[in-house]
Enzyme design. Structure first.
Site, PDB file in Angstrom:
ATOM      1  N   GLN A 101      45.277  31.623  51.781  1.00  5.72           N
ATOM      2  CA  GLN A 101      45.175  33.049  52.149  1.00  5.72           C
ATOM      3  C   GLN A 101      44.596  33.230  53.545  1.00  5.72           C
ATOM      4  O   GLN A 101      44.880  34.221  54.213  1.00  5.72           O
ATOM      5  CB  GLN A 101      44.289  33.803  51.142  1.00  5.72           C
ATOM      6  CG  GLN A 101      44.885  33.962  49.758  1.00  5.72           C
ATOM      7  CD  GLN A 101      44.383  32.889  48.819  1.00  5.72           C
ATOM      8  OE1 GLN A 101      44.168  31.752  49.228  1.00  5.72           O
ATOM      9  NE2 GLN A 101      44.198  33.236  47.560  1.00  5.72           N
ATOM     10  N   ARG A 128      46.763  40.829  45.723  1.00 10.47           N
ATOM     11  CA  ARG A 128      45.592  40.032  45.367  1.00 10.47           C
ATOM     12  C   ARG A 128      44.418  40.526  46.179  1.00 10.47           C
ATOM     13  O   ARG A 128      44.562  41.400  47.032  1.00 10.47           O
ATOM     14  CB  ARG A 128      45.826  38.517  45.515  1.00 10.47           C
ATOM     15  CG  ARG A 128      46.809  38.034  46.526  1.00 10.47           C
ATOM     16  CD  ARG A 128      46.394  38.239  47.954  1.00 10.47           C
ATOM     17  NE  ARG A 128      45.055  37.752  48.211  1.00 10.47           N
ATOM     18  CZ  ARG A 128      44.282  38.157  49.166  1.00 10.47           C
ATOM     19  NH1 ARG A 128      44.691  39.094  50.013  1.00 10.47           N
ATOM     20  NH2 ARG A 128      43.082  37.678  49.346  1.00 10.47           N
ATOM     21  N   GLY A 129      43.227  39.963  45.887  1.00  7.94           N
ATOM     22  CA  GLY A 129      42.018  40.447  46.564  1.00  7.94           C
ATOM     23  C   GLY A 129      41.382  41.520  45.685  1.00  7.94           C
ATOM     24  O   GLY A 129      42.083  42.382  45.125  1.00  7.94           O
ATOM     25  N   ALA A 130      40.043  41.467  45.606  1.00  4.59           N
ATOM     26  CA  ALA A 130      39.327  42.283  44.616  1.00  4.59           C
ATOM     27  C   ALA A 130      39.678  43.777  44.663  1.00  4.59           C
ATOM     28  O   ALA A 130      40.053  44.384  43.652  1.00  4.59           O
ATOM     29  CB  ALA A 130      37.825  42.086  44.817  1.00  4.59           C
ATOM     30  N   ASP A 146      34.478  38.668  44.943  1.00  3.22           N
ATOM     31  CA  ASP A 146      35.302  39.155  43.838  1.00  3.22           C
ATOM     32  C   ASP A 146      34.440  39.743  42.731  1.00  3.22           C
ATOM     33  O   ASP A 146      34.907  40.578  41.960  1.00  3.22           O
ATOM     34  CB  ASP A 146      36.159  38.010  43.307  1.00  3.22           C
ATOM     35  CG  ASP A 146      37.137  37.554  44.375  1.00  3.22           C
ATOM     36  OD1 ASP A 146      38.254  38.062  44.408  1.00  3.22           O
ATOM     37  OD2 ASP A 146      36.747  36.721  45.220  1.00  3.22           O
ATOM     38  N   ARG A 195      43.914  38.647  35.595  1.00  5.26           N
ATOM     39  CA  ARG A 195      43.066  37.769  36.409  1.00  5.26           C
ATOM     40  C   ARG A 195      41.603  38.035  36.033  1.00  5.26           C
ATOM     41  O   ARG A 195      41.155  39.176  36.055  1.00  5.26           O
ATOM     42  CB  ARG A 195      43.299  38.032  37.914  1.00  5.26           C
ATOM     43  CG  ARG A 195      44.749  37.756  38.312  1.00  5.26           C
ATOM     44  CD  ARG A 195      44.902  37.574  39.794  1.00  5.26           C
ATOM     45  NE  ARG A 195      44.199  36.412  40.287  1.00  5.26           N
ATOM     46  CZ  ARG A 195      43.916  36.205  41.568  1.00  5.26           C
ATOM     47  NH1 ARG A 195      44.245  37.120  42.463  1.00  5.26           N
ATOM     48  NH2 ARG A 195      43.297  35.117  41.954  1.00  5.26           N
ATOM     49  N   LYS A 237      36.119  33.187  46.650  1.00  8.01           N
ATOM     50  CA  LYS A 237      37.133  32.130  46.652  1.00  8.01           C
ATOM     51  C   LYS A 237      36.502  30.745  46.728  1.00  8.01           C
ATOM     52  O   LYS A 237      35.532  30.531  47.449  1.00  8.01           O
ATOM     53  CB  LYS A 237      38.088  32.367  47.830  1.00  8.01           C
ATOM     54  CG  LYS A 237      39.255  31.416  47.936  1.00  8.01           C
ATOM     55  CD  LYS A 237      40.073  31.305  46.675  1.00  8.01           C
ATOM     56  CE  LYS A 237      40.714  32.597  46.234  1.00  8.01           C
ATOM     57  NZ  LYS A 237      41.330  32.518  44.885  1.00  8.01           N
TER      58      LYS A 237
HETATM   59  O1  MRU Z   1      42.742  34.808  44.637  1.00  9.24           O
HETATM   60  P1  MRU Z   1      42.646  35.993  45.549  1.00  9.24           P
HETATM   61  O2  MRU Z   1      43.470  35.882  46.778  1.00  9.24           O
HETATM   62  O3  MRU Z   1      42.843  37.301  44.813  1.00  9.24           O
HETATM   63  O4  MRU Z   1      41.134  35.921  45.959  1.00  9.24           O
HETATM   64  C1  MRU Z   1      40.485  36.943  46.545  1.00  9.24           C
HETATM   65  C2  MRU Z   1      40.045  36.561  47.871  1.00  9.24           C
HETATM   66  O5  MRU Z   1      40.814  36.599  48.789  1.00  9.24           O
HETATM   67  C3  MRU Z   1      38.694  36.169  48.135  1.00  9.24           C
HETATM   68  O6  MRU Z   1      37.988  35.595  47.154  1.00  9.24           O
HETATM   69  C4  MRU Z   1      37.998  37.226  48.939  1.00  9.24           C
HETATM   70  O7  MRU Z   1      37.110  36.612  49.749  1.00  9.24           O
HETATM   71  C5  MRU Z   1      37.328  38.275  48.123  1.00  9.24           C
HETATM   72  S1  MRU Z   1      38.389  39.497  47.573  1.00  9.24           S
HETATM   73  C6  MRU Z   1      38.068  40.729  48.685  1.00  9.24           C
END
Ligand code: MRU
Length: 369
Positions: free
Chosen positions: A208, A54-56, A249, A95, A260
């Protein structure tokens, strides 16, 4: 970054078999360090949807390797292009909010199309997947370089007292291929021996922050404290936050930031208390087609059960417990949009800019309209 003294990225190819992608399965952190082997695009689709990764940035890199796996599958089928298009659709549907997903898929489709034979197409897919991952790591490293200057400036003012940074969710190396976006300046500051302390919001519902960011910072020896999400405003009012650095994201080319859920409230509190509020992001998270974040950015809504249940570690294993009454309805909004007016600056791989079209495009002139 290092885990137990050994360097890891979040995703890589198995050294002895390039048809296998290996990744850190984040569902088990911080309790267990599990490496998953992914051998098909279907498996990669599930890993993204179910948030093993997960995470962008990491979603983008995983999609890049997913398309490479799809190309290897397509090479043994009658219709290469049909399978590739199907795979792209599967991955795209996992997603909706992080723009890195569609960005990586489009980049793969474009590059693979230049191959004349199936073998050439597979080779191009592999090269592209590796480039996406390598660029992600390098861009995050550069974000650290630029963000460090901001922390250094505050450190000078604080004359030896620690700089207190607040971060939300996990925009750390686990959310990218290496270094992270929001954490890259933090790691750079720690490596430069600047006195530093990080407030880590737990980030309900999936935690997270409490699970991943706290673990990462601990592994890197960064002083930190986990707080309830709702404590951020209190700390800012009391002067206990020098700056906030969060991830993104998807950011519009005009500077609106999807991140988030909870980020918007933190930005409001920061504005009210004159706390600088920075967003760290590689340009792969900028949506060059979207102008109005609030109207246009798709916000993921996940299963309501994630709100009603929490999981954690008990007696040597991962367990889930229900928090809310079974019969209570719940709603699970994954992200919110922070309007550009609440953002102090964007920390990108090319430097720090203001959250507006002119300033963003001065760093990325190739995208100027
Ligand atoms: O739902 P996730 O865990 O994929 O969300 C992403 C994140 O952890 C955050 O939004 C984050 O701050 C940005 S992604 C680098």
């Amino acid at each position: 970054m290092n885990v137990g003294g050994k360097h890891f990225r979040t995703i890589w190819l198995r050294p002895d078999d390039k048809r296998v992608v290996q990744l850190i399965d984040q569902r088990f952190l911080p309790h267990e360090f599990v490496i998953e082997e992914v051998r098909s695009v279907e498996q990669m689709t599930m890993a993204i949807r179910e948030m093993h990764v997960r995470g962008a940035g990491l979603i983008g890199a995983s999609a890049g390797y997913g398309m490479y796996l799809a190309a290897t599958e397509a090479a043994s089928r009658d219709s290469f292009d049909e399978h590739l298009a199907w795979a792209a659709d599967q991955l795209r549907a996992t997603r909706p909010t992080a723009v890195n997903l569609s960005w990586a898929i489009e980049r793969q489709l474009q590059n693979i199309a230049a191959g004349k034979t199936a073998d050439e197409k597979v080779a191009l897919a592999l090269r592209t997947a590796n480039s996406i991952a390598d660029e992600d790591a390098e861009h995050c490293r550069m974000i650290g370089h630029h963000g460090l200057k901001l922390i250094r400036k505050i450190a000078q003012r604080k004359a030896g007292r620690p700089v207190n940074v607040l971060t939300h969710c996990n925009a750390g190396w686990l959310a990218f291929v290496d270094y992270g976006s929001a954490t890259a300046p933090i790691y750079a500051a720690q490596d430069s021996e600047l006195p530093l302390h990080v407030w880590v919001t737990e980030t309900r519902p999936r935690n997270q922050g409490a699970k991943l960011t706290a673990w990462e910072l601990g592994e890197h020896g960064v002083a930190h404290t986990v707080i309830a999400d709702s404590a951020a405003g209190y700390l800012m009012q009391r002067g206990k936050v020098d700056l906030a650095i969060v991830g993104s994201d998807r950011t519009t080319y005009t500077g609106d930031v999807a991140n988030k859920i909870g980020t918007y409230l933190e930005a409001l509190a920061a504005k009210a208390n004159n706390v600088p509020f920075y967003v760290a992001l590689p340009s792969s998270s900028i949506d060059w087609r979207m102008r109005e974040g609030l109207k246009e950015i798709p916000i993921e809504e996940r299963d309501a059960e994630e709100i009603k249940w929490a999981d954690g570690w008990f007696d040597g294993k991962q367990v889930a417990v229900r928090i809310a009454p079974d019969e209570s309805p719940a709603a699970n909004y994954g992200f919110d949009v922070t309007p550009r007016a609440l953002v102090t600056g964007l920390i990108t791989e090319r430097g720090v800019c203001e959250p507006n079209e002119k300033s963003i495009c001065s760093l990325f002139p190739e995208h100027a309209k």
